[in-house]
Design an enzyme around this catalytic site. Structure first.
Site, PDB file in Angstrom:
ATOM      1  N   ASP A 199       0.831  -1.193   0.000  1.00  0.00           N
ATOM      2  CA  ASP A 199       0.000   0.000   0.000  1.00  0.00           C
ATOM      3  C   ASP A 199       0.876   1.258   0.000  1.00  0.00           C
ATOM      4  OD1 ASP A 199      -2.752   1.168   0.391  1.00  0.00           O
ATOM      5  OD2 ASP A 199      -1.786   1.954   2.199  1.00  0.00           O
ATOM      6  N   GLU A 255      14.515 -14.406  -0.896  1.00  0.00           N
ATOM      7  CA  GLU A 255      14.906 -15.550  -0.062  1.00  0.00           C
ATOM      8  C   GLU A 255      13.886 -16.680  -0.158  1.00  0.00           C
ATOM      9  OE1 GLU A 255      15.687 -14.541   3.981  1.00  0.00           O
ATOM     10  OE2 GLU A 255      16.769 -12.689   3.481  1.00  0.00           O
TER      11      GLU A 255
END
Length: 535
Positions: A199, A255
């Site tokens: 956002d 990751e």
């Protein structure tokens, strides 16, 4: 790792309004889980959940008080885990909102920060002294009206809030805040989410010197409804430090295999594309979500300018396009004067799902849902209440999903938090399911066509030089897409053939003449499909 997100279609779920299962008039996670088969049958790749975290709900969940728990209105973490598991079993990815540019003023960190000027989290939010006359540090304005600064009597300083005063901005110049935000994302990644919708992604950093913004060029002498639109917000958002932070976010996401991030970018129209390009450079966001197609503009030139502008500025970047979301008037209403209702809904779907980039659909648009006319005493949205009646807020696009023609549209057994009115009730899923020619069946057809056509997912775009109201472009080497953005018939000279079984509307190919009726469109194939001229 795969790039499943490239060319994908995501369906935005507004949890409060999707499906209520516990009879409180508010949608919940169990309701979303129960309705996932509808989305799988629709043919989307992923769902995006608007905020589900603990919140006082001053801004309907975009004011978070606990980032690692579910608000009881929606369920609990177990219900969230069940939703993710069910979605994955149906082949759907799950993306969740992350509202980390600001928190609720009820968050424990802000409560601590406002206590004193020297506590461990004193610098976790944006604090500043007043001028000698008591006025705020600068002229920055809130998106929701009034000053972006709120006086705190305990600290005897102002704090920054780009939205409601109950949504204080976190200070991302503080490395500890960045580390904490990364820990929040890691929590949800470890729970199995497939990515994040970030956002207000260009609001993380503010100008350290707190310089005042200058004026925004105005189209006429009449002030806008919201004074926020009178400022050019060069110092209060979209700061250069944001790039380094996005790289930290990307490093974390990388990751985990097959994860993605899409950032919501909102700025001046002439700056938006440049910011999207900057934010999707290698090592930053996978995608940026654009507001460029969420306004009233409905011309071929507008859509071409935005798509070409993005890829010229970011040849290695990737956009996500949308026509509707939880913050704007539904496009079936915005563009209602461009033709008959269902025809415009189908034309919009065909265009959007043909654009180069990824796509986001908003709940209800697959049935051609229209904006709800909300009365003043029905409002819940703060800016709507503040700027009524010239701006009625965002409640009109947030009303409940309409599943059938029963009371409250099958959304709830009780009165919902926002009303389901007759115009919305008439556009329900059950009435269109299996009905040849319905908007719902067209969405299913168009989504299947996109999924089965690699050129539509990842093919590059070459626009044809056609006059208004015609939008035409080639995707890849063997597919041409042609759209009539008007309610009058047009004829084009064309080489090629209509793709057998491809979605089309009011389109006929007679020799080398392509006839497009009102809001007509067609997909043309050939070794080198050429659309030569409009007649």
């Amino acid at each position: 790792m795969t790039e499943w997100w490239r060319g994908s279609v995501t369906y935005q779920v507004y949890p409060r309004s999707f499906q209520d299962t516990n009879g409180d008039g508010i949608g919940d996670l169990a309701g979303i889980t129960a309705r996932l088969p509808h989305l799988a049958q629709l043919g989307v790749d992923a769902i995006w959940l608007s905020p589900i975290f603990k919140s006082p709900m001053a801004d309907m969940g975009y004011d978070v008080s606990d980032y690692t728990d579910v608000d009881p209105l929606f369920g609990d973490l177990a219900a969230f885990d069940a939703l993710v598991a069910r979605a994955h079993a149906l082949g759907l990815k799950v993306i969740i909102d992350q509202v980390i540019s600001h928190s609720s003023d009820q968050h424990p960190f802000f409560r601590e920060s406002r206590m004193t000027r020297d506590n461990p989290r004193a610098d976790w939010y944006v604090w500043a002294d007043s001028h000698h006359d008591g006025s705020p540090p600068n002229n920055w304005l809130s998106v929701f009206g009034g000053s972006a600064w709120e006086w705190d009597a305990r600290r005897r300083q102002y704090y920054l809030h780009n939205f409601l005063p109950s949504q204080p901005d976190l200070n991302f110049h503080n490395p500890e805040v960045q580390d904490w935000a990364l820990s929040v994302l890691r929590f949800w990644l470890d729970r199995g989410v497939d990515g994040f919708r970030l956002d207000t992604v260009n609001y993380y950093f503010h100008d350290r010197e707190l310089r005042s913004n200058g004026p925004m060029p105005q189209k006429d002498n009449r002030p806008p409804v919201n004074p926020y639109d009178m400022q050019d917000h060069v110092f209060s958002k979209s700061r250069p430090e944001n790039a380094g932070w996005l790289e930290r976010l990307r490093a974390l996401t990388d990751e985990y295999p097959d994860r993605t991030m899409v950032g919501e970018v909102g700025d001046a129209p002439w700056r938006n594309v440049a910011i999207m390009a900057e934010y999707t450079q290698p090592g930053r966001l996978h995608m940026t979500y654009s507001f460029d197609m969420l306004g009233p503009e409905f011309t071929a030139g507008h859509f071409r300018e935005k798509i070409e502008g993005f890829f010229q500025g970011a040849p290695d970047g990737w956009p996500m396009w949308a026509f509707s979301n939880h913050d704007v008037i539904r496009h079936a209403t915005r563009w209602a004067d461009q033709g008959a209702g269902d025809a415009v809904a189908k034309l919009a779907a065909a265009m959007l799902l043909s654009f180069e980039g990824s796509v986001c659909l908003y709940q209800g648009e697959e049935v051609g849902q229209v904006e709800t006319d909300i009365l003043y005493d029905e409002l819940t949205d703060p800016p709507g209440i503040r700027f009524w009646p010239d701006y009625k807020g965002r409640d009109g696009c947030r009303t409940p999903m309409v599943w059938d023609a029963s009371d409250h549209g099958g959304f709830s057994t009780v009165k919902p938090w926002l009303p389901v009115k007759p115009p919305q009730l008439a556009r329900n899923v059950a009435a269109q399911d299996g009905l040849a020619g319905s908007v719902l069946e067209f969405y299913r057809e168009m989504l299947a066509f996109r999924r089965a056509t690699p050129f539509l997912r990842v093919g590059r775009t070459r626009f044809f030089n056609l006059p208004e109201p015609l939008l035409g472009f080639a995707r890849g080497d063997g597919l041409a897409c042609v759209f009539n953005l008007s309610a009058r018939p047009v004829t084009l000279a064309a080489h090629g053939a209509l793709i057998p079984g491809a979605p089309c509307h009011a389109a006929h190919l007679e020799g080398e003449r392509l006839l497009l009726g009102p809001n007509g469109f067609a997909f043309v194939q050939g070794d080198a499909p050429l659309l030569l001229s409009a007649e």
